[in-house]
Design a protein around this motif. Structure first.
Motif, PDB file in Angstrom:
ATOM      1  N   VAL A 195      -6.474  -6.623  -5.792  1.00 50.65           N
ATOM      2  CA  VAL A 195      -5.569  -7.156  -6.584  1.00 50.65           C
ATOM      3  C   VAL A 195      -4.799  -8.370  -6.472  1.00 50.65           C
ATOM      4  N   LEU A 196      -4.614  -8.648  -5.103  1.00 50.23           N
ATOM      5  CA  LEU A 196      -3.496  -9.650  -4.556  1.00 50.23           C
ATOM      6  C   LEU A 196      -4.574 -11.103  -4.728  1.00 50.23           C
ATOM      7  N   SER A 197      -5.857 -10.486  -4.511  1.00 49.51           N
ATOM      8  CA  SER A 197      -6.824 -11.756  -4.796  1.00 49.51           C
ATOM      9  C   SER A 197      -6.790 -12.261  -5.928  1.00 49.51           C
ATOM     10  N   LEU A 198      -7.156 -11.379  -6.883  1.00 50.33           N
ATOM     11  CA  LEU A 198      -7.194 -11.712  -8.639  1.00 50.33           C
ATOM     12  C   LEU A 198      -5.841 -12.232  -8.868  1.00 50.33           C
ATOM     13  N   LEU A 199      -4.718 -11.681  -8.795  1.00 51.30           N
ATOM     14  CA  LEU A 199      -3.540 -12.310  -9.146  1.00 51.30           C
ATOM     15  C   LEU A 199      -3.201 -13.627  -8.536  1.00 51.30           C
ATOM     16  N   SER A 200      -3.672 -13.906  -7.276  1.00 47.33           N
ATOM     17  CA  SER A 200      -3.629 -15.151  -6.725  1.00 47.33           C
ATOM     18  C   SER A 200      -4.518 -16.297  -7.317  1.00 47.33           C
ATOM     19  N   LEU A 201      -5.503 -15.709  -7.621  1.00 49.14           N
ATOM     20  CA  LEU A 201      -6.556 -16.831  -8.470  1.00 49.14           C
ATOM     21  C   LEU A 201      -5.764 -17.325  -9.843  1.00 49.14           C
ATOM     22  N   ALA A 229       0.798  -1.290   0.006  1.00 52.14           N
ATOM     23  CA  ALA A 229       0.051   0.027  -0.063  1.00 52.14           C
ATOM     24  C   ALA A 229       0.762   1.136   0.005  1.00 52.14           C
ATOM     25  N   ARG A 230       2.088   0.988   0.229  1.00 52.29           N
ATOM     26  CA  ARG A 230       2.919   2.260   0.024  1.00 52.29           C
ATOM     27  C   ARG A 230       3.114   2.684  -1.458  1.00 52.29           C
ATOM     28  N   ILE A 231       2.797   1.801  -2.180  1.00 51.47           N
ATOM     29  CA  ILE A 231       2.942   1.991  -3.573  1.00 51.47           C
ATOM     30  C   ILE A 231       1.478   2.483  -4.165  1.00 51.47           C
ATOM     31  N   THR A 232       0.258   1.638  -3.676  1.00 51.71           N
ATOM     32  CA  THR A 232      -0.902   2.050  -4.252  1.00 51.71           C
ATOM     33  C   THR A 232      -1.747   3.035  -3.481  1.00 51.71           C
ATOM     34  N   HIS A 233      -1.296   3.135  -2.051  1.00 53.71           N
ATOM     35  CA  HIS A 233      -1.885   4.146  -1.366  1.00 53.71           C
ATOM     36  C   HIS A 233      -3.291   3.806  -1.134  1.00 53.71           C
ATOM     37  N   ASP A 234      -3.512   2.350  -1.248  1.00 57.03           N
ATOM     38  CA  ASP A 234      -5.022   2.004  -0.936  1.00 57.03           C
ATOM     39  C   ASP A 234      -4.996   0.655  -0.459  1.00 57.03           C
ATOM     40  N   PHE A 235      -5.274   0.291   0.943  1.00 58.51           N
ATOM     41  CA  PHE A 235      -5.474  -0.835   1.472  1.00 58.51           C
ATOM     42  C   PHE A 235      -6.266  -1.787   0.673  1.00 58.51           C
ATOM     43  N   LEU A 236      -7.616  -1.366   0.603  1.00 55.07           N
ATOM     44  CA  LEU A 236      -8.482  -2.308   0.120  1.00 55.07           C
ATOM     45  C   LEU A 236      -8.335  -2.777  -1.436  1.00 55.07           C
TER      46      LEU A 236
END
Length: 213
Positions: A109-115, A97-104
């Motif tokens: 995105v991690l969920s989508l990439l993980s799938l 989130a230091r890069i995206t500035h958005d925790f949600l």
């Protein structure tokens, strides 16, 4: 005798005959691709909206935000503290989130990439077991479609379930693709421990390896 036509082995040749892909296999694979894409439309597009997918998302953002502000996940040594999940996902999302500035959005995105990675690993497992690239491709697409159709609440949701699954499936792939020596089993165990440090409920993968051993 060896034929000059390299596309078709000559009669009596010791070269293995390469079976061309049947038309029905190509049609079936194309249908699997379209079906997987169709089922992925809603959960993948929904990840970019601010609407709540599940009430757990707010809790996960809350914990990641606390970490970002220096508040520990487990502040009391001898008291019940409901964090609900192991800590790894919160630390990872805090750093990303230091890069995206958005925790949600980071969690989604991690969920989508993980799938997507899980689907690739499922295809790799099937390819290792069957030596059939067509079956492997269909299995990977079926994994994607199955989650999008039957468990859409986890797809594109800020939850460590699919993130943990990547490490568990990777452990299973390592187990089936190598001989079960000490180094292989050590690597499998390490991947399972990492996955369990993201979310602890994917016990079926370690159980499968344990029963096979």
């Amino acid at each position: 005798p060896v034929s000059n036509d390299r596309s078709t082995p000559a009669k009596g040749s010791l070269l293995p005959e390469r079976r061309p892909a049947q038309r029905y296999e190509i049609v079936f694979l194309a249908g699997a691709v379209l079906f997987a894409l169709f089922t992925a439309i809603v959960p993948f597009c929904r990840a970019f909206y601010t609407m709540e997918v599940n009430y757990n998302e707010g809790w996960n953002v809350y914990n990641a935000t606390n970490l970002a502000h220096g508040i520990p996940l487990y502040p009391a040594r001898a008291a019940w503290t409901t964090v609900n999940y192991p800590p790894f996902s919160f630390y990872l999302i805090r750093e990303l989130a230091r890069i995206t500035h958005d925790f949600l959005f980071t969690g989604r995105v991690l969920s989508l990439l993980s799938l997507l990675i899980s689907g690739i690993l499922v295809a790799a497992i099937v390819k290792t077991i069957t030596r059939d690239a067509w079956a492997a491709a269909v299995a990977g697409l079926f994994c994607l479609a199955l989650f999008c159709a039957r468990a859409p609440g986890y797809v594109g949701m800020d939850d460590p379930q699919l993130l943990a699954q990547v490490f568990f499936v990777a452990g299973l792939w390592l187990y089936v693709s190598r001989s079960p020596n000490a180094w292989t089993l050590g690597g499998v165990a390490l991947l399972f421990v990492i996955g369990g440090s993201f979310k602890q409920n994917a016990i079926d993968f370690p159980l499968a390896v344990f029963l096979d051993l």
